[in-house]
Scaffold this motif. Structure first.
Motif, PDB file in Angstrom:
ATOM      1  N   ARG A   1      30.304  38.689   3.131  1.00 35.00           N
ATOM      2  CA  ARG A   1      31.638  38.810   3.710  1.00 35.00           C
ATOM      3  C   ARG A   1      32.055  40.275   3.764  1.00 35.00           C
ATOM      4  O   ARG A   1      31.591  41.108   2.993  1.00 35.00           O
ATOM      5  CB  ARG A   1      32.677  38.038   2.866  1.00 35.00           C
ATOM      6  N   ILE A   2      32.952  40.567   4.685  1.00 27.15           N
ATOM      7  CA  ILE A   2      33.583  41.879   4.763  1.00 27.15           C
ATOM      8  C   ILE A   2      35.076  41.674   4.922  1.00 27.15           C
ATOM      9  O   ILE A   2      35.512  40.847   5.734  1.00 27.15           O
ATOM     10  CB  ILE A   2      33.040  42.715   5.950  1.00 27.15           C
ATOM     11  N   VAL A   3      35.859  42.406   4.156  1.00 26.63           N
ATOM     12  CA  VAL A   3      37.315  42.312   4.238  1.00 26.63           C
ATOM     13  C   VAL A   3      37.861  43.618   4.798  1.00 26.63           C
ATOM     14  O   VAL A   3      37.613  44.697   4.254  1.00 26.63           O
ATOM     15  CB  VAL A   3      37.944  42.027   2.856  1.00 26.63           C
ATOM     16  N   ILE A   4      38.586  43.524   5.908  1.00 25.73           N
ATOM     17  CA  ILE A   4      39.194  44.694   6.543  1.00 25.73           C
ATOM     18  C   ILE A   4      40.666  44.764   6.167  1.00 25.73           C
ATOM     19  O   ILE A   4      41.387  43.761   6.237  1.00 25.73           O
ATOM     20  CB  ILE A   4      39.054  44.619   8.075  1.00 25.73           C
TER      21      ILE A   4
ATOM     22  N   LEU B   1      35.801  38.591   7.433  1.00 30.66           N
ATOM     23  CA  LEU B   1      34.733  38.363   8.408  1.00 30.66           C
ATOM     24  C   LEU B   1      33.460  37.903   7.708  1.00 30.66           C
ATOM     25  O   LEU B   1      33.194  38.278   6.560  1.00 30.66           O
ATOM     26  CB  LEU B   1      34.431  39.641   9.195  1.00 30.66           C
ATOM     27  N   SER B   2      32.675  37.116   8.413  1.00 29.50           N
ATOM     28  CA  SER B   2      31.357  36.732   7.913  1.00 29.50           C
ATOM     29  C   SER B   2      30.313  37.663   8.508  1.00 29.50           C
ATOM     30  O   SER B   2      30.406  38.046   9.673  1.00 29.50           O
ATOM     31  CB  SER B   2      31.032  35.283   8.285  1.00 29.50           C
ATOM     32  N   ILE B   3      29.336  38.051   7.704  1.00 29.62           N
ATOM     33  CA  ILE B   3      28.244  38.906   8.195  1.00 29.62           C
ATOM     34  C   ILE B   3      27.178  38.010   8.813  1.00 29.62           C
ATOM     35  O   ILE B   3      26.535  37.221   8.121  1.00 29.62           O
ATOM     36  CB  ILE B   3      27.647  39.734   7.050  1.00 29.62           C
ATOM     37  N   GLU B   4      27.017  38.123  10.113  1.00 28.46           N
ATOM     38  CA  GLU B   4      26.020  37.323  10.819  1.00 28.46           C
ATOM     39  C   GLU B   4      24.650  38.002  10.813  1.00 28.46           C
ATOM     40  O   GLU B   4      23.617  37.342  10.829  1.00 28.46           O
ATOM     41  CB  GLU B   4      26.469  37.086  12.268  1.00 28.46           C
ATOM     42  N   ASN B   5      24.673  39.329  10.796  1.00 28.24           N
ATOM     43  CA  ASN B   5      23.421  40.087  10.793  1.00 28.24           C
ATOM     44  C   ASN B   5      23.720  41.523  10.362  1.00 28.24           C
ATOM     45  O   ASN B   5      24.849  41.998  10.503  1.00 28.24           O
ATOM     46  CB  ASN B   5      22.787  40.090  12.184  1.00 28.24           C
TER      47      ASN B   5
END
Length: 246
Positions: free
Chosen positions: A15-18, A62-66
């Protein structure tokens, strides 16, 4: 696809948090919604393809897809030592230098520099220039945000450049273009290359002599006289073409 820079600390497993200003830009300017896709970079050379999972008032998850190592960076770190120009020319130089692959920009105070910055103005200028570098990095798909260093005196800049593997200085009395081609070709395989560019009035003769005494190589940019905002970009373009890999 919209592109943003994050800090490595914002990456949490898959995951990424903005947070911060980008939240407003994503929500209210781009009008993105859950399910939309974003391109992110950690500014250290890793890129992420992500999908928005959720949007809250002050953060976006956000989810990291790649993810992958950025392929757009040059194999050499290019340092632009730019004599301080007048008006807003520095902003133009920074924007275009970032597009051309510069790694770091060092504003230099030389004998013929007209611009005088006190400490307060310099701090604000550096912050403004760093914002421009970030904007240029986003626009051009860079894997890093080039750093804008504090203003250095010429001697300080020469000492800083002493840590690089190769340094060039365009000089009207340099040997012909063939010699310049040889010098540039000889930089192949170097990991760090610097370029010294004078302000509107050019370098003082003593500065050029000091640079050459320090091992800086004098090169020619041809028979035409280039403005300070053109000379550095011309050199960066030549080096980008020389060092660019498939």
């Amino acid at each position: 696809m919209p592109r943003f820079f994050i800090e490595p600390s914002q990456v949490r497993e898959n995951r990424i948090v903005i947070q911060g200003n980008d939240v407003n830009h994503i929500k209210n300017v781009l009008r993105m919604r859950p399910g939309d896709e974003l391109s992110l970079s950690d500014g250290r050379g890793t890129d992420y393809f992500c999908r928005i999972l959720s949007m809250e008032r002050d953060q976006i998850c956000l989810s990291i897809e790649n993810s992958w190592k950025s392929y757009v960076e040059l194999p050499v770190k290019l340092y632009l030592f730019q004599g301080l120009p007048k008006a807003d020319k520095m902003e133009f130089i920074i924007q275009k230098a970032v597009e051309l692959g510069v790694y770091e920009i060092i504003p230099v105070r030389t004998k013929r520099v007209i611009v005088k910055l006190d400490e307060k103005k310099e701090t604000k200028k550096i912050a403004r220039w760093q914002q421009i570098a970030e904007g240029g990095a986003k626009q051009s798909g860079r894997g890093i945000i080039p750093e804008i260093k504090p203003v250095m005196g010429f001697s300080e800049a020469l000492a800083y450049a002493g840590n690089l593997e190769g340094v060039l200085i365009p000089y009207e009395k340099a040997e012909g273009i063939e010699k310049t081609r040889e010098m540039i070709a000889g930089l192949k395989g170097k990991k760090s290359v610097g370029i010294f560019i004078g302000p509107e009035g050019g370098f003082d003769e003593a500065e050029v002599e000091a640079a050459m005494a320090a091992g800086v190589l004098p090169v020619t940019l041809g028979k035409r006289i280039l403005r300070t905002e053109t000379a550095g970009l011309a050199m960066l373009s030549v080096l980008m073409f020389e060092f660019e890999e498939e």
